[in-house]
Write an enzyme that holds these catalytic residues in place. Structure first.
Site, PDB file in Angstrom:
ATOM      1  CB  CYS A  98     -58.432 -21.770  72.509  1.00  0.00           C
ATOM      2  SG  CYS A  98     -59.751 -20.620  72.093  1.00  0.00           S
ATOM      3  CG  HIS A 154     -55.778 -22.127  69.027  1.00  0.00           C
ATOM      4  ND1 HIS A 154     -56.958 -22.641  68.566  1.00  0.00           N
ATOM      5  CD2 HIS A 154     -56.082 -20.947  69.636  1.00  0.00           C
ATOM      6  CE1 HIS A 154     -57.945 -21.822  68.889  1.00  0.00           C
ATOM      7  NE2 HIS A 154     -57.438 -20.785  69.536  1.00  0.00           N
ATOM      8  CG  ASN A 177     -60.345 -19.159  67.840  1.00  0.00           C
ATOM      9  OD1 ASN A 177     -60.398 -20.358  68.103  1.00  0.00           O
ATOM     10  ND2 ASN A 177     -59.811 -18.268  68.642  1.00  0.00           N
TER      11      ASN A 177
HETATM   12  N1  ACO Z   1     -64.440  -4.369  62.391  1.00  0.00           N
HETATM   13  C1  ACO Z   1     -63.983  -3.113  62.292  1.00  0.00           C
HETATM   14  N2  ACO Z   1     -63.369  -2.478  63.310  1.00  0.00           N
HETATM   15  C2  ACO Z   1     -63.209  -3.160  64.461  1.00  0.00           C
HETATM   16  C3  ACO Z   1     -63.672  -4.463  64.623  1.00  0.00           C
HETATM   17  C4  ACO Z   1     -64.310  -5.074  63.522  1.00  0.00           C
HETATM   18  N3  ACO Z   1     -64.775  -6.333  63.563  1.00  0.00           N
HETATM   19  N4  ACO Z   1     -63.373  -4.878  65.869  1.00  0.00           N
HETATM   20  C5  ACO Z   1     -62.739  -3.863  66.477  1.00  0.00           C
HETATM   21  N5  ACO Z   1     -62.644  -2.809  65.630  1.00  0.00           N
HETATM   22  C6  ACO Z   1     -62.035  -1.516  65.881  1.00  0.00           C
HETATM   23  C7  ACO Z   1     -61.906  -1.197  67.326  1.00  0.00           C
HETATM   24  O1  ACO Z   1     -63.114  -0.673  67.840  1.00  0.00           O
HETATM   25  C8  ACO Z   1     -60.791  -0.201  67.328  1.00  0.00           C
HETATM   26  O2  ACO Z   1     -61.296   1.042  66.985  1.00  0.00           O
HETATM   27  P1  ACO Z   1     -60.760   2.390  67.689  1.00  0.00           P
HETATM   28  O3  ACO Z   1     -59.301   2.441  67.357  1.00  0.00           O
HETATM   29  O4  ACO Z   1     -61.592   3.443  67.065  1.00  0.00           O
HETATM   30  O5  ACO Z   1     -61.025   2.189  69.163  1.00  0.00           O
HETATM   31  C9  ACO Z   1     -59.884  -0.655  66.193  1.00  0.00           C
HETATM   32  O6  ACO Z   1     -60.701  -1.538  65.383  1.00  0.00           O
HETATM   33  C10 ACO Z   1     -58.666  -1.414  66.664  1.00  0.00           C
HETATM   34  O7  ACO Z   1     -59.058  -2.373  67.632  1.00  0.00           O
HETATM   35  P2  ACO Z   1     -58.030  -3.282  68.361  1.00  0.00           P
HETATM   36  O8  ACO Z   1     -58.763  -4.173  69.314  1.00  0.00           O
HETATM   37  O9  ACO Z   1     -56.914  -2.472  68.908  1.00  0.00           O
HETATM   38  O10 ACO Z   1     -57.489  -4.106  67.126  1.00  0.00           O
HETATM   39  P3  ACO Z   1     -56.342  -5.173  67.074  1.00  0.00           P
HETATM   40  O11 ACO Z   1     -55.370  -4.814  66.051  1.00  0.00           O
HETATM   41  O12 ACO Z   1     -55.833  -5.514  68.438  1.00  0.00           O
HETATM   42  O13 ACO Z   1     -57.117  -6.437  66.518  1.00  0.00           O
HETATM   43  C11 ACO Z   1     -58.043  -8.501  67.378  1.00  0.00           C
HETATM   44  C12 ACO Z   1     -58.200  -6.980  67.246  1.00  0.00           C
HETATM   45  C13 ACO Z   1     -58.182  -9.115  65.995  1.00  0.00           C
HETATM   46  C14 ACO Z   1     -59.124  -9.028  68.293  1.00  0.00           C
HETATM   47  C15 ACO Z   1     -56.648  -8.804  67.936  1.00  0.00           C
HETATM   48  O14 ACO Z   1     -56.414  -8.063  69.104  1.00  0.00           O
HETATM   49  C16 ACO Z   1     -56.487 -10.243  68.257  1.00  0.00           C
HETATM   50  O15 ACO Z   1     -56.415 -11.062  67.357  1.00  0.00           O
HETATM   51  N6  ACO Z   1     -56.336 -10.599  69.532  1.00  0.00           N
HETATM   52  C17 ACO Z   1     -56.218 -11.977  69.910  1.00  0.00           C
HETATM   53  C18 ACO Z   1     -57.570 -12.461  70.182  1.00  0.00           C
HETATM   54  C19 ACO Z   1     -57.712 -13.890  69.903  1.00  0.00           C
HETATM   55  O16 ACO Z   1     -57.225 -14.431  68.944  1.00  0.00           O
HETATM   56  N7  ACO Z   1     -58.460 -14.523  70.747  1.00  0.00           N
HETATM   57  C20 ACO Z   1     -58.779 -15.871  70.555  1.00  0.00           C
HETATM   58  C21 ACO Z   1     -58.934 -16.554  71.804  1.00  0.00           C
HETATM   59  S1  ACO Z   1     -57.437 -16.727  72.617  1.00  0.00           S
HETATM   60  C22 ACO Z   1     -56.600 -17.531  71.605  1.00  0.00           C
HETATM   61  O17 ACO Z   1     -57.161 -18.389  70.983  1.00  0.00           O
HETATM   62  C23 ACO Z   1     -55.209 -17.220  71.459  1.00  0.00           C
END
Ligand code: ACO
Length: 323
Positions: free
Chosen positions: A113, A250, A280
């Site tokens: 990224c 980004h 993304n």
């Molecule tokens: N739909 C519904 N529920 C979901 C989904 C989905 N698509 N994906 C995960 N869940 C559930 C999980 O299983 C979890 O359930 P549980 O509590 O029963 O275990 C719950 O939702 C919460 O999951 P978390 O992973 O804790 O959710 P979070 O609030 O952290 O959000 C996310 C997840 C959106 C991936 C977030 O962590 C994030 O944005 N991280 C950064 C990732 C990123 O942007 N990466 C890009 C590459 S790096 C970069 O570019 C910066």
């Protein structure tokens, strides 16, 4: 002092739009969850016969047209991608052929990224050293090809697209009033490999593999790394975040962008946001956002732009640009 000035931008998004509602029929998710956690409402997905080089070529042509340049006016193509057409040769050389460019040199950069920031800094150094006068810098991805479409934690976030800029050498005074790239800052930390990677490759599995991510951990590091690399750019130039006219971040996640903006005490009106419509797109996301804000007239000559990104590796970086 020789400076690399961004004289044109271009971008391309595949025609096919995949909405959150469609995704909710493919995996156990909802529009509400995706919007609340990421800010994404839709994303573009490349057609089966569309390659990363095709997306990149469209974006490059748009940038060349804006600049009023022909392909053979370009000395160098640097293309950032984590989803190349083939293991080799570089996708940049396919774009060179597609454009009908018969001279110069072209190569790929891999920093996921952060790829566009790495590519921009690399091209800037070629221009500043005099080894190139005009460079085409592209970020292009078909991330849909490395997604596990059964993994709801990742497949709802990533997408396809391409963006490009043209850098041209100009003489500046060597001050922060100059047009062009004023400073750029790159970092990586290989210890964080397991938090965001693809579980395949030519040397390890002889397969392409799928993207794997510890989303919460990535999130935790993203805001801190991004804010610190922005401060580095400000310190290097003696400017302050109050001087920034546009943050072009980004587009990974609206919450990361909002968090970074708050940490930098930036007015949300000064942040270019496209993640809602693009998802993304990895290395393509910054030049896609830049092109949108240039073409709709938000970004104006003389304004100060801060570009930043973070991605797998980890890698992260920033560039301060006078438009
Ligand atoms: N739909 C519904 N529920 C979901 C989904 C989905 N698509 N994906 C995960 N869940 C559930 C999980 O299983 C979890 O359930 P549980 O509590 O029963 O275990 C719950 O939702 C919460 O999951 P978390 O992973 O804790 O959710 P979070 O609030 O952290 O959000 C996310 C997840 C959106 C991936 C977030 O962590 C994030 O944005 N991280 C950064 C990732 C990123 O942007 N990466 C890009 C590459 S790096 C970069 O570019 C910066």
């Amino acid at each position: 002092m020789r400076r690399s000035v961004i004289t044109a931008t271009g971008s391309y998004l595949p025609e096919r739009i995949l909405t959150n509602d469609e995704l909710s029929k493919m995996v156990d998710t909802t529009d509400e969850w995706i919007v609340a956690r990421s800010g994404i409402t839709q994303r573009h997905i490349a057609a089966d016969d569309e390659l990363t080089s095709d997306l990149a070529t469209h974006a490059a042509k748009a940038a060349l047209e804006m600049a009023g340049l022909k392909p053979d006016d370009i000395d160098l193509i640097v293309l950032a991608t984590a989803t190349p057409d083939e293991t080799f040769p570089a996708t940049a050389t396919v774009v060179q052929k597609n454009l009908g460019m018969t001279r110069g040199f072209a190569f790929d950069i891999q920093a996921v990224c952060t790829g566009f920031l790495y590519a921009l800094a690399t091209a800037d150094n070629f221009v500043k050293s005099g080894q190139a006068t005009r460079a085409l810098v592209i970020g292009a991805e078909t991330f849909s090809r490395i997604l596990d479409w059964e993994d709801r934690t990742t497949c709802v976030l990533f997408a396809d697209g391409a963006g490009a800029v043209i850098l041209e050498a100009e003489d500046g005074e060597g001050t922060s009033d100059d047009r062009g790239i004023l400073t750029s800052h790159l970092h990586s930390d290989g210890e964080k490999h397991d938090l965001l990677y693809v579980d395949g490759g030519p040397s390890s599995t002889q397969t392409t593999g799928y993207l794997r991510m510890e989303g919460r951990e990535v999130f935790r590091h993203a805001v801190n790394n991004l804010a610190s690399v922005v401060h580095e750019a400000m310190e290097a130039t003696g400017l302050t975040t109050d001087d920034i006219d546009w943050l072009v971040p980004h587009q990974a996640n609206k919450r990361i962008i909002d968090g970074t903006g708050r940490k930098l005490k930036l007015d949300p009106e000064k942040v270019v946001l496209t993640v809602d419509k693009h998802g993304n797109t990895s290395a393509a996301s910054v030049p896609l956002a830049l092109d949108e804000a240039v073409r709709d007239g938000r970004i104006k000559r003389g304004q100060l732009l801060l570009l930043e990104a973070m991605g797998g590796g980890f890698t992260w970086g920033s560039a301060l640009v006078r438009w």
